[in-house]
Each structure stands twice: as C-alpha cells, then as structure tokens.
Design a protein around this motif. Structure first.
Motif, PDB file in Angstrom:
ATOM      1  N   CYS A  94       0.812  -1.214   0.000  1.00 17.40           N
ATOM      2  CA  CYS A  94       0.000   0.000   0.000  1.00 17.40           C
ATOM      3  C   CYS A  94       0.847   1.267   0.000  1.00 17.40           C
ATOM      4  O   CYS A  94       0.305   2.363  -0.187  1.00 17.40           O
ATOM      5  CB  CYS A  94      -0.931   0.000   1.210  1.00 17.40           C
ATOM      6  N   ILE A  95       2.187   1.152   0.161  1.00 15.43           N
ATOM      7  CA  ILE A  95       3.054   2.329   0.193  1.00 15.43           C
ATOM      8  C   ILE A  95       3.809   2.494  -1.121  1.00 15.43           C
ATOM      9  O   ILE A  95       3.701   3.521  -1.786  1.00 15.43           O
ATOM     10  CB  ILE A  95       4.031   2.241   1.380  1.00 15.43           C
ATOM     11  N   CYS A  96       4.578   1.476  -1.526  1.00 21.47           N
ATOM     12  CA  CYS A  96       5.356   1.588  -2.766  1.00 21.47           C
ATOM     13  C   CYS A  96       4.597   1.082  -3.977  1.00 21.47           C
ATOM     14  O   CYS A  96       5.066   1.244  -5.108  1.00 21.47           O
ATOM     15  CB  CYS A  96       6.679   0.835  -2.637  1.00 21.47           C
ATOM     16  N   ARG A  97       3.448   0.443  -3.777  1.00 21.46           N
ATOM     17  CA  ARG A  97       2.577  -0.033  -4.854  1.00 21.46           C
ATOM     18  C   ARG A  97       3.218  -1.110  -5.707  1.00 21.46           C
ATOM     19  O   ARG A  97       2.848  -1.323  -6.856  1.00 21.46           O
ATOM     20  CB  ARG A  97       2.146   1.132  -5.759  1.00 21.46           C
ATOM     21  N   VAL A  98       4.198  -1.835  -5.168  1.00 18.62           N
ATOM     22  CA  VAL A  98       4.859  -2.925  -5.879  1.00 18.62           C
ATOM     23  C   VAL A  98       4.390  -4.247  -5.281  1.00 18.62           C
ATOM     24  O   VAL A  98       4.224  -4.364  -4.061  1.00 18.62           O
ATOM     25  CB  VAL A  98       6.391  -2.798  -5.780  1.00 18.62           C
ATOM     26  N   ARG A  99       4.185  -5.230  -6.138  1.00 17.21           N
ATOM     27  CA  ARG A  99       3.753  -6.551  -5.669  1.00 17.21           C
ATOM     28  C   ARG A  99       4.951  -7.294  -5.082  1.00 17.21           C
ATOM     29  O   ARG A  99       5.869  -7.683  -5.806  1.00 17.21           O
ATOM     30  CB  ARG A  99       3.139  -7.343  -6.820  1.00 17.21           C
ATOM     31  N   LYS A 100       4.941  -7.482  -3.768  1.00 12.77           N
ATOM     32  CA  LYS A 100       6.052  -8.097  -3.052  1.00 12.77           C
ATOM     33  C   LYS A 100       5.505  -8.978  -1.926  1.00 12.77           C
ATOM     34  O   LYS A 100       4.307  -8.970  -1.646  1.00 12.77           O
ATOM     35  CB  LYS A 100       6.959  -7.016  -2.438  1.00 12.77           C
ATOM     36  N   PRO A 101       6.400  -9.765  -1.276  1.00  8.71           N
ATOM     37  CA  PRO A 101       5.973 -10.490  -0.073  1.00  8.71           C
ATOM     38  C   PRO A 101       5.457  -9.536   0.997  1.00  8.71           C
ATOM     39  O   PRO A 101       5.916  -8.402   1.122  1.00  8.71           O
ATOM     40  CB  PRO A 101       7.252 -11.206   0.374  1.00  8.71           C
ATOM     41  N   ILE A 102       4.511  -9.990   1.779  1.00 13.61           N
ATOM     42  CA  ILE A 102       3.865  -9.156   2.789  1.00 13.61           C
ATOM     43  C   ILE A 102       4.577  -9.327   4.125  1.00 13.61           C
ATOM     44  O   ILE A 102       4.775 -10.441   4.598  1.00 13.61           O
ATOM     45  CB  ILE A 102       2.379  -9.533   2.934  1.00 13.61           C
ATOM     46  N   ALA A 103       4.995  -8.212   4.730  1.00 16.99           N
ATOM     47  CA  ALA A 103       5.617  -8.244   6.051  1.00 16.99           C
ATOM     48  C   ALA A 103       4.556  -8.083   7.142  1.00 16.99           C
ATOM     49  O   ALA A 103       4.496  -8.873   8.082  1.00 16.99           O
ATOM     50  CB  ALA A 103       6.681  -7.155   6.167  1.00 16.99           C
ATOM     51  N   ILE A 104       3.726  -7.042   7.026  1.00 15.03           N
ATOM     52  CA  ILE A 104       2.637  -6.800   7.974  1.00 15.03           C
ATOM     53  C   ILE A 104       1.451  -6.251   7.191  1.00 15.03           C
ATOM     54  O   ILE A 104       1.526  -6.030   5.989  1.00 15.03           O
ATOM     55  CB  ILE A 104       3.043  -5.796   9.080  1.00 15.03           C
ATOM     56  N   ARG A 105       0.373  -6.027   7.894  1.00 12.61           N
ATOM     57  CA  ARG A 105      -0.799  -5.357   7.313  1.00 12.61           C
ATOM     58  C   ARG A 105      -1.136  -4.143   8.164  1.00 12.61           C
ATOM     59  O   ARG A 105      -1.252  -4.246   9.385  1.00 12.61           O
ATOM     60  CB  ARG A 105      -1.991  -6.310   7.220  1.00 12.61           C
ATOM     61  N   ASP A 106      -1.264  -3.009   7.503  1.00 16.64           N
ATOM     62  CA  ASP A 106      -1.627  -1.760   8.169  1.00 16.64           C
ATOM     63  C   ASP A 106      -3.098  -1.477   7.899  1.00 16.64           C
ATOM     64  O   ASP A 106      -3.464  -1.099   6.792  1.00 16.64           O
ATOM     65  CB  ASP A 106      -0.744  -0.620   7.652  1.00 16.64           C
ATOM     66  N   ARG A 107      -3.933  -1.700   8.911  1.00 17.28           N
ATOM     67  CA  ARG A 107      -5.381  -1.543   8.770  1.00 17.28           C
ATOM     68  C   ARG A 107      -5.928  -2.393   7.623  1.00 17.28           C
ATOM     69  O   ARG A 107      -6.789  -1.972   6.854  1.00 17.28           O
ATOM     70  CB  ARG A 107      -5.743  -0.071   8.553  1.00 17.28           C
ATOM     71  N   GLY A 108      -5.369  -3.585   7.505  1.00 23.38           N
ATOM     72  CA  GLY A 108      -5.807  -4.509   6.470  1.00 23.38           C
ATOM     73  C   GLY A 108      -5.075  -4.391   5.155  1.00 23.38           C
ATOM     74  O   GLY A 108      -5.229  -5.248   4.291  1.00 23.38           O
ATOM     75  N   ASN A 109      -4.261  -3.334   4.974  1.00 26.65           N
ATOM     76  CA  ASN A 109      -3.526  -3.131   3.730  1.00 26.65           C
ATOM     77  C   ASN A 109      -2.136  -3.745   3.848  1.00 26.65           C
ATOM     78  O   ASN A 109      -1.433  -3.522   4.842  1.00 26.65           O
ATOM     79  CB  ASN A 109      -3.406  -1.640   3.424  1.00 26.65           C
ATOM     80  N   PRO A 110      -1.683  -4.508   2.840  1.00 28.65           N
ATOM     81  CA  PRO A 110      -0.366  -5.162   2.914  1.00 28.65           C
ATOM     82  C   PRO A 110       0.781  -4.169   2.838  1.00 28.65           C
ATOM     83  O   PRO A 110       0.711  -3.160   2.138  1.00 28.65           O
ATOM     84  CB  PRO A 110      -0.373  -6.104   1.704  1.00 28.65           C
ATOM     85  N   VAL A 111       1.868  -4.465   3.568  1.00 23.10           N
ATOM     86  CA  VAL A 111       3.084  -3.649   3.573  1.00 23.10           C
ATOM     87  C   VAL A 111       4.259  -4.580   3.327  1.00 23.10           C
ATOM     88  O   VAL A 111       4.397  -5.607   3.994  1.00 23.10           O
ATOM     89  CB  VAL A 111       3.267  -2.907   4.913  1.00 23.10           C
ATOM     90  N   CYS A 112       5.123  -4.239   2.361  1.00 25.47           N
ATOM     91  CA  CYS A 112       6.265  -5.086   2.014  1.00 25.47           C
ATOM     92  C   CYS A 112       7.362  -4.935   3.067  1.00 25.47           C
ATOM     93  O   CYS A 112       7.352  -3.985   3.863  1.00 25.47           O
ATOM     94  CB  CYS A 112       6.786  -4.737   0.624  1.00 25.47           C
ATOM     95  N   PRO A 113       8.362  -5.834   3.104  1.00 26.91           N
ATOM     96  CA  PRO A 113       9.422  -5.744   4.117  1.00 26.91           C
ATOM     97  C   PRO A 113      10.214  -4.445   4.066  1.00 26.91           C
ATOM     98  O   PRO A 113      10.580  -3.901   5.110  1.00 26.91           O
ATOM     99  CB  PRO A 113      10.307  -6.960   3.791  1.00 26.91           C
ATOM    100  N   GLY A 114      10.531  -3.937   2.849  1.00 26.33           N
ATOM    101  CA  GLY A 114      11.296  -2.703   2.762  1.00 26.33           C
ATOM    102  C   GLY A 114      10.559  -1.518   3.355  1.00 26.33           C
ATOM    103  O   GLY A 114      11.134  -0.725   4.116  1.00 26.33           O
ATOM    104  N   CYS A 115       9.292  -1.374   3.012  1.00 29.65           N
ATOM    105  CA  CYS A 115       8.501  -0.265   3.568  1.00 29.65           C
ATOM    106  C   CYS A 115       8.254  -0.449   5.060  1.00 29.65           C
ATOM    107  O   CYS A 115       8.149   0.536   5.806  1.00 29.65           O
ATOM    108  CB  CYS A 115       7.180  -0.146   2.808  1.00 29.65           C
ATOM    109  N   TYR A 116       8.167  -1.703   5.499  1.00 28.64           N
ATOM    110  CA  TYR A 116       8.005  -1.947   6.934  1.00 28.64           C
ATOM    111  C   TYR A 116       9.221  -1.456   7.712  1.00 28.64           C
ATOM    112  O   TYR A 116       9.090  -0.793   8.747  1.00 28.64           O
ATOM    113  CB  TYR A 116       7.786  -3.429   7.196  1.00 28.64           C
ATOM    114  N   ARG A 117      10.439  -1.757   7.192  1.00 31.18           N
ATOM    115  CA  ARG A 117      11.643  -1.310   7.880  1.00 31.18           C
ATOM    116  C   ARG A 117      11.758   0.208   7.880  1.00 31.18           C
ATOM    117  O   ARG A 117      12.237   0.799   8.848  1.00 31.18           O
ATOM    118  CB  ARG A 117      12.871  -1.947   7.222  1.00 31.18           C
ATOM    119  N   ARG A 118      11.321   0.862   6.799  1.00 33.61           N
ATOM    120  CA  ARG A 118      11.429   2.320   6.722  1.00 33.61           C
ATOM    121  C   ARG A 118      10.368   3.034   7.540  1.00 33.61           C
ATOM    122  O   ARG A 118      10.636   4.061   8.158  1.00 33.61           O
ATOM    123  CB  ARG A 118      11.335   2.773   5.263  1.00 33.61           C
TER     124      ARG A 118
END
Length: 271
Positions: free
Chosen positions: A54-78
C-alpha cells in the motif's frame, strides 16, 4: 524435566527439515497449501504470501498489514520498524535483536558479536551460518556459499556465474538472463510499451527506464550555464551538464572553479 528451548533455537537446530516441493531445498516447511506438498519459507513468501504494497505499490511479499492493507518488508523497515539506540555501538538504528536485559542491538553489531555460529559442512571452520546445503540442510559459511552454492551454470546461457534467482523448479538463473526472461514487465503508463518497471508514479502505475530518463528523472541546474539538464559530471559537488563538458572541456570546467589542472583531478573528472 526437559530444558526449555526458545523459538529461534528450535527453528535453527531442532525443527524437522524436508525437501521443498517447489525448489527442492532441504529446509523447515513453512506451509502446506494442499495438506501434502510443503513450501519452504522462501517459496512461501515468493508465491503464496504476496500482495501489492500500500506504500510503494509494488507486488512483493507481505511483512505486515496496516489496517488490512499489505506492507512489504522494505517499507516496513522504513516506516514501521522501531529504531533504538544500540547497546554496543550506541547508534540509533533498526533493532535486529535484544540482549537478555532487553537492550536493543543493531544489525551490524548482531552480525559481528551475537549471530549464531556453527561448523561449516564444507570447510569445517566455525563461522556464521550464511545458508544451508540444498540436499541435506547442513550449515554453510559465507565463503563456501559464495564459491559453491551461489555460483552455478545458468539454465539459459549455460555460463557459470553468480545465481541471481531460480526458476519455479529450482534451476539457477544468472543476472543477465534474469533481466531478459524473469524481470517483471508491465505496460508503461507513458509510452504504453510492455517493459521492465523502472519506477512507479503516484497512482501506482509503472514507468519504464526510457520514459524515466526522458521525462521523470530529476534534472539539476548546471553550475556553468544555469540550465536544468542531466548532470554529466559533478565537480566539488556541483553538477555540470554534458553540453558544457563537451563545449568547454574538462580542464576548462575545472579552471572555472579555481581548481588547478593536475593529472589526478583531470583523471577523476573524466571518469
């Protein structure tokens, strides 16, 4: 009474390992979608646990979900991961682990001092476990991993080189053939061609490298002519466009900044 074992040590030492049904690597099984065939963690993240971030809009593995929206590992770390003061180097960084007292340890200090070590199955040295053998799951150090596991004949060009990725059947693919055959391609929002994705617009649509270089790449102001153009060189941190470099030459451009025309500076500027 049996001794207690933490989850990390259980996964590293005691968890049963078996060949992955996708890549064939002997590893702990992360999931069984059909109840029979097991997926290792890498294949599970690559094929099953994926979504559009939901942040970078790239299809990647999911690290967490923010209010139900998927977040990739890179955006999660940032954006979401906690950054604290490391107890060893005292730098504020990402928390890789914690000491028995709960103090934060950064990734660099964790790798140097706390990362588990084991005897390598190839060379016999006690080193940090970089990976495990694909056939039997035994530990491998970083040197043996780079020279034996990470280098193999490419499935497409047959050249022995570093493995960039693997096919769904586990066959190695080099970096060149990855760009030709496996790199994700989408329709460019600007030119409409099916090309490799260089960046994404605010709407999430893809842009190819040609359109990025021609229309989207930031153009700084040239320190000599004042035009906003792509920088050909940077002299003392100031951008010089390619037209000024071609028109005035590297030596004259250096003199305009009061720099003596020494061989070392000319050689450095021509690179």
């Amino acid at each position: 009474m049996d001794d207690d074992v933490c989850s990390a040590c259980y996964r590293r030492e005691l968890q049963p390992r078996e060949p992955c049904s996708r890549c064939g690597t002997v590893a702990p099984i992360r999931s069984r979608p059909d109840g029979v065939n097991g997926y290792c963690n890498k294949c599970y993240l690559r094929e099953l646990h994926v979504g559009r971030c939901c942040i970078c809009r790239v299809r990647k593995p999911i690290a967490i979900r923010d209010r139900g929206n998927p977040v990739c590992p890179g955006c999660y770390r940032r954006e979401f991961a906690s950054h604290e003061k490391c107890r060893v180097c005292e730098n504020v960084a990402l928390v890789a682990a914690r000491s028995p007292r709960g103090e934060a340890i950064c990734p660099y200090c964790y790798g140097d001092r706390y990362r588990p070590r084991a005897r390598c199955s190839r060379c016999g040295d006690v080193e940090i476990v970089q990976a495990r053998d694909r056939q039997n799951g035994k530990p491998l150090c970083a040197a043996c991993y780079r020279t034996t596991v990470q280098v193999a004949p490419c499935t497409y060009c047959r050249r022995t080189s570093r493995v960039m990725t693997r096919t769904t059947s586990g066959k190695p693919v080099c970096a060149t053939c990855y760009g030709r055959h496996h790199a994700p391609r989408e329709k460019c929002a600007l030119c409409g061609e099916l090309e490799k994705v260089k960046m994404r617009l605010e709407s999430g649509r893809a842009a190819c490298n040609r359109c990025y270089q021609r229309e989207l790449k930031e153009r700084p102001q040239c320190a000599l002519c004042g035009q906003f153009r792509v920088a050909g060189k940077h002299i003392r941190g100031k951008p010089i466009c390619g037209a000024c470099i071609r028109r005035k030459g590297v030596g004259q451009s250096l003199q305009l900044f009061g720099i003596t025309r020494t061989r070392s500076l000319l050689r450095r500027a021509r690179r």
